[in-house]
Design an enzyme around this catalytic site. Structure first.
Site, mmCIF file in Angstrom:
data_model
loop_
_atom_site.group_PDB
_atom_site.id
_atom_site.type_symbol
_atom_site.label_atom_id
_atom_site.label_comp_id
_atom_site.label_asym_id
_atom_site.label_seq_id
_atom_site.Cartn_x
_atom_site.Cartn_y
_atom_site.Cartn_z
ATOM 1 N N ARG A 119 0.829 -1.202 0.000
ATOM 2 C CA ARG A 119 0.000 0.000 0.000
ATOM 3 C C ARG A 119 0.865 1.255 0.000
ATOM 4 N NH1 ARG A 119 0.159 3.958 2.622
ATOM 5 N NH2 ARG A 119 0.103 2.838 4.608
ATOM 6 N N PRO A 163 17.232 13.628 7.125
ATOM 7 C CA PRO A 163 17.866 12.953 8.258
ATOM 8 C C PRO A 163 17.673 13.684 9.583
ATOM 9 C CG PRO A 163 19.317 12.873 6.355
ATOM 10 C CD PRO A 163 18.154 13.744 5.973
ATOM 11 N N GLY A 375 3.088 -18.920 20.520
ATOM 12 C CA GLY A 375 4.440 -18.861 19.986
ATOM 13 C C GLY A 375 4.485 -18.844 18.480
ATOM 14 N N GLU A 398 3.804 9.746 7.907
ATOM 15 C CA GLU A 398 2.771 10.708 7.492
ATOM 16 C C GLU A 398 2.147 11.396 8.705
ATOM 17 O OE1 GLU A 398 3.045 11.037 4.529
ATOM 18 O OE2 GLU A 398 3.199 9.162 3.447
#
Length: 421
Positions: A119, A163, A375, A398
């Site tokens: 997506r 960054p 598990g 976003e």
């Protein structure tokens, strides 16, 4: 349009599969569509939804485990989506289907039911890159790129995050300046990071400061000077491994002045695109939660402990009921956003409410549903762990949920909480 006809032709197939169009009476509870959203869809929306569901289950689902294990993304997926008319389907003209925003949300829902990474690739192409061009680019750029992006022949990426600047894009360090010797050319310098599609993209929507003002640029990979543009992949991710993520590193990358968006300045441009993507995430995360519910329900019905199927136990049923309640509320909220968007009545704070809530509830419930598997949840063959890990990222990008809380709080109080001033 050929694309639009291709989508609408699916209506007959949808009808043959037993889908009832328009409002209808309800004689029994359908847990898979608890509030009967399907009954409110138009014929075209139903056809598009069925096309997206069939594609996702028949073409994407068989690939996902291996793609996640090997951290690989097949660019042909975008071409497959393009052939079906799914990319940028809510854009009018330029080879796009011109469908409703509800239809777009239904596609995001079905693609993310398989995997959030798929997506994300769809969203970056459609909601971020194509929307940026459709809203802000010159007519020449629209005609040149949107039709080929609609078919998946050209892949786009959207460069905003840096960054040192994620939630604070206004502090971006990437700059644009006139080329010192070439008239009519800008040079861009700086780095963008956590950029979906960037290692395989042909074009990049990059936001940079020109004389201190944020402007948008279409950066083309082809024709750049040696060393001016690089897009290294970010590897060894713990989530969204089925999408390809990288950086955009620019060292005097060249952009002709006609590739600068002339009619938008500041954060209005990127936020317009982000809000479109956030709308899709509101739908998509509910699709992911639906996928988690399907997996947990089927496992609980098949797995026996103490000589009884897990589904018979109260605590397991409560987990399933809690998840179904949240997905029902979330889908109807997303559907309402789509109707408001189609009517031109949507404002960003509405998107923040639903994006935040749907991401949070999808993440919470997917983690709780992992407990049904015991598990086995740690094995990627059962898929639930991948879904939960992906949803952590969806809750983060976003606009992380706390950022959306501040957007809502500012609208309620008139006081911004983003700075200490």
């Amino acid at each position: 349009m050929v694309v639009s006809i291709a989508i609408r032709s699916k209506t007959a197939t949808a009808l043959k599969r037993g889908l009832t169009l328009g409002r209808r009476s309800i004689s029994s509870f359908n847990w898979e569509d608890a509030f009967d959203i399907q009954g409110d869809l138009t014929e075209e929306e139903t056809a598009i939804w069925q096309t997206a569901r069939s594609y996702a289950q028949e073409k994407l689902q068989p690939r996902i485990i291996e793609a996640s294990r090997t951290e690989t993304f097949d660019p042909n997926i975008l071409k497959e989506m393009g052939e079906l008319g799914l990319l940028g389907c809510n854009i009018k003209g330029y080879g796009c289907a011109g469908a409703s925003n509800v239809a777009y949300g239904l596609i995001a829902r079905e693609v993310e039911r398989v995997d959030s990474g798929y997506r994300s690739a769809f969203s970056v192409q459609s909601s971020l890159s194509m929307t940026a061009l459709e809203k802000f680019a010159s007519e020449e750029l629209k005609e040149k790129y949107i039709p080929k992006m609609a078919t998946g022949d050209i892949i786009g990426a959207f460069g905003l995050t840096e960054p040192n600047h994620g939630s604070d894009p206004g502090s971006m360090e990437t700059t644009a300046k006139p080329h010192p010797t070439k008239k009519g050319v800008y040079v861009l310098n700086g780095s963008k990071t956590w950029i979906s599609n960037s290692p395989i993209a042909h074009v990049f929507i990059v936001w940079a400061k020109l004389d201190g003002v944020i402007r948008g640029f279409l950066v083309e990979r082809e024709g750049q000077p040696v060393g001016a543009l690089s897009t290294p992949q970010i590897k060894n991710k713990s989530a969204l491994r089925a999408s390809i993520t990288g950086m955009i590193q620019m060292d005097n990358a060249e952009v002709p002045e006609e590739n600068m968006f002339q009619n938008v300045e500041g954060l209005t441009g990127p936020f317009t695109c982000l809000n479109s993507a956030r709308y899709g995430i509101a739908w998509g995360t509910m699709g992911a939660l639906e996928g988690a519910i399907d997996l947990a329900r089927n496992y609980a019905l098949e797995r026996k402990q103490f000589r009884q199927p897990l589904a018979r136990y109260q605590l397991v049923q409560k987990k399933l009921a809690d998840a179904l309640t949240d997905v029902t509320y979330g889908l109807n909220a997303a559907y309402r956003l789509g109707k408001l968007k189609d009517e031109g009545r949507l404002v960003p704070e509405m998107i923040s409410i639903v994006k935040r809530q749907n991401c949070d509830r999808a993440l919470h419930n997917s983690r709780v549903l992992m407990e049904v598997f015991g598990g086995n949840a740690a094995s990627d063959e059962y898929q639930i762990g991948r879904i939960a890990g992906n949803l952590f990222v969806a809750q983060t990008y976003e606009g992380q949920s706390d950022i959306h809380a501040m957007i809502i709080g500012r609208a309620m109080t008139g006081l911004g909480a983003f700075t200490a001033k």
